[in-house]
Design a protein around this motif. Sequence first.
Motif, PDB file in Angstrom:
ATOM      1  N   GLY A   1      43.326  23.933  42.485  1.00 38.65           N
ATOM      2  CA  GLY A   1      44.298  22.891  42.785  1.00 38.65           C
ATOM      3  C   GLY A   1      45.462  22.849  41.829  1.00 38.65           C
ATOM      4  O   GLY A   1      46.465  22.188  42.092  1.00 38.65           O
ATOM      5  N   GLY A   2      45.332  23.499  40.679  1.00 40.39           N
ATOM      6  CA  GLY A   2      46.435  23.545  39.727  1.00 40.39           C
ATOM      7  C   GLY A   2      46.521  22.376  38.779  1.00 40.39           C
ATOM      8  O   GLY A   2      47.422  22.325  37.947  1.00 40.39           O
ATOM      9  N   ASP A   3      45.574  21.406  38.855  1.00 37.70           N
ATOM     10  CA  ASP A   3      45.635  20.220  37.998  1.00 37.70           C
ATOM     11  C   ASP A   3      44.464  20.132  37.031  1.00 37.70           C
ATOM     12  O   ASP A   3      44.244  19.078  36.437  1.00 37.70           O
ATOM     13  CB  ASP A   3      45.670  18.943  38.842  1.00 37.70           C
TER      14      ASP A   3
ATOM     15  N   ASP B   1      39.824  30.196  17.541  1.00 35.96           N
ATOM     16  CA  ASP B   1      38.822  31.248  17.336  1.00 35.96           C
ATOM     17  C   ASP B   1      39.286  32.562  17.976  1.00 35.96           C
ATOM     18  O   ASP B   1      39.479  32.652  19.186  1.00 35.96           O
ATOM     19  CB  ASP B   1      37.497  30.807  17.942  1.00 35.96           C
ATOM     20  N   VAL B   2      39.449  33.576  17.150  1.00 35.09           N
ATOM     21  CA  VAL B   2      39.909  34.885  17.645  1.00 35.09           C
ATOM     22  C   VAL B   2      38.921  35.469  18.642  1.00 35.09           C
ATOM     23  O   VAL B   2      39.318  36.106  19.625  1.00 35.09           O
ATOM     24  CB  VAL B   2      40.114  35.861  16.457  1.00 35.09           C
ATOM     25  N   ALA B   3      37.642  35.231  18.418  1.00 32.60           N
ATOM     26  CA  ALA B   3      36.621  35.784  19.307  1.00 32.60           C
ATOM     27  C   ALA B   3      36.710  35.222  20.720  1.00 32.60           C
ATOM     28  O   ALA B   3      36.228  35.844  21.679  1.00 32.60           O
ATOM     29  CB  ALA B   3      35.230  35.523  18.730  1.00 32.60           C
ATOM     30  N   LEU B   4      37.316  34.054  20.862  1.00 34.59           N
ATOM     31  CA  LEU B   4      37.430  33.422  22.186  1.00 34.59           C
ATOM     32  C   LEU B   4      38.746  33.771  22.882  1.00 34.59           C
ATOM     33  O   LEU B   4      39.014  33.265  23.971  1.00 34.59           O
ATOM     34  CB  LEU B   4      37.312  31.902  22.055  1.00 34.59           C
ATOM     35  N   ALA B   5      39.555  34.622  22.256  1.00 37.04           N
ATOM     36  CA  ALA B   5      40.869  34.966  22.823  1.00 37.04           C
ATOM     37  C   ALA B   5      40.776  35.506  24.248  1.00 37.04           C
ATOM     38  O   ALA B   5      41.579  35.123  25.113  1.00 37.04           O
ATOM     39  CB  ALA B   5      41.590  35.957  21.922  1.00 37.04           C
ATOM     40  N   PRO B   6      39.822  36.384  24.573  1.00 36.02           N
ATOM     41  CA  PRO B   6      39.730  36.875  25.955  1.00 36.02           C
ATOM     42  C   PRO B   6      39.438  35.761  26.965  1.00 36.02           C
ATOM     43  O   PRO B   6      39.982  35.772  28.082  1.00 36.02           O
ATOM     44  CB  PRO B   6      38.582  37.894  25.899  1.00 36.02           C
TER      45      PRO B   6
ATOM     46  N   GLN C   1      44.063  30.992  30.968  1.00 34.78           N
ATOM     47  CA  GLN C   1      45.512  30.829  31.040  1.00 34.78           C
ATOM     48  C   GLN C   1      46.071  31.533  32.269  1.00 34.78           C
ATOM     49  O   GLN C   1      47.023  31.059  32.888  1.00 34.78           O
ATOM     50  CB  GLN C   1      46.161  31.368  29.769  1.00 34.78           C
ATOM     51  N   ALA C   2      45.459  32.656  32.633  1.00 33.63           N
ATOM     52  CA  ALA C   2      45.891  33.372  33.832  1.00 33.63           C
ATOM     53  C   ALA C   2      45.638  32.562  35.093  1.00 33.63           C
ATOM     54  O   ALA C   2      46.297  32.774  36.118  1.00 33.63           O
ATOM     55  CB  ALA C   2      45.175  34.717  33.923  1.00 33.63           C
TER      56      ALA C   2
END
Length: 227
Positions: A96-98, A110-115, A121-122
């Motif tokens: 729905g985009g919200d 946390d760098v480990a959670l970047a993926p 985000q995509a």
Amino acid sequence: MITTKDILGPVRAPGQCETRAAMVMTLFGAFGRHGTSSALGNDLDSSFLQELRAWADVVLVSASTAAAEGYGPAETPIALLTRSLSIDPSLGVFSGGDALIACPQQSLDDVALAPKRAALQAASVKFVSTGSGSAPEVIGALHREGFHRIACEGGPSVYADLISHDLLDVCHVTLDPSVSADDGPWGLAQVDRQPSFYQRYFLEAALSAEDDNDSMLFLRYRSVRER
């Protein structure tokens, strides 16, 4: 004949902060059956949840509950609570985009959670930092985002956190007078993780549909500090 507005009861003016929780439970306090709450309640209870969402500026729910209950897109923004960011970005709730991800700042750093962050985000998900992730910080972060009316839909650990910090103004409880071997979880087992506390609510309304063969009872409790 009672209506969903009867169950909702009096509300504060728009722009004034109020947090409500909606839950359904069996006669002896189970929050689900076969792993979800979908088997509990009735059509009036389902309609009331839509009424509560229409009242709210945002729906607050744990990501695990949203996934287990198969949440889809909604007209009211949904804020999903998570620390691990282990959420499937293809879930219907994101279509729905919200949808928002409400998570501690550590989960955003946390760098480990970047993926995981990149995958979400995509899917055009907005991240909202909740500081250390405590219940007061979660509510404060939503208020700063402009969400004054908050409807919490669980799960039990979220209810326990909000109640232990006296952050629930109104509790809507639908009592489904049934019992099954498939019931569970039972009660707010998570309260033992909180500091010693005692909260009390007063009964503002107890409603049942006269033509309801299921004998559902709709209870509305308000925090005693609201009296």
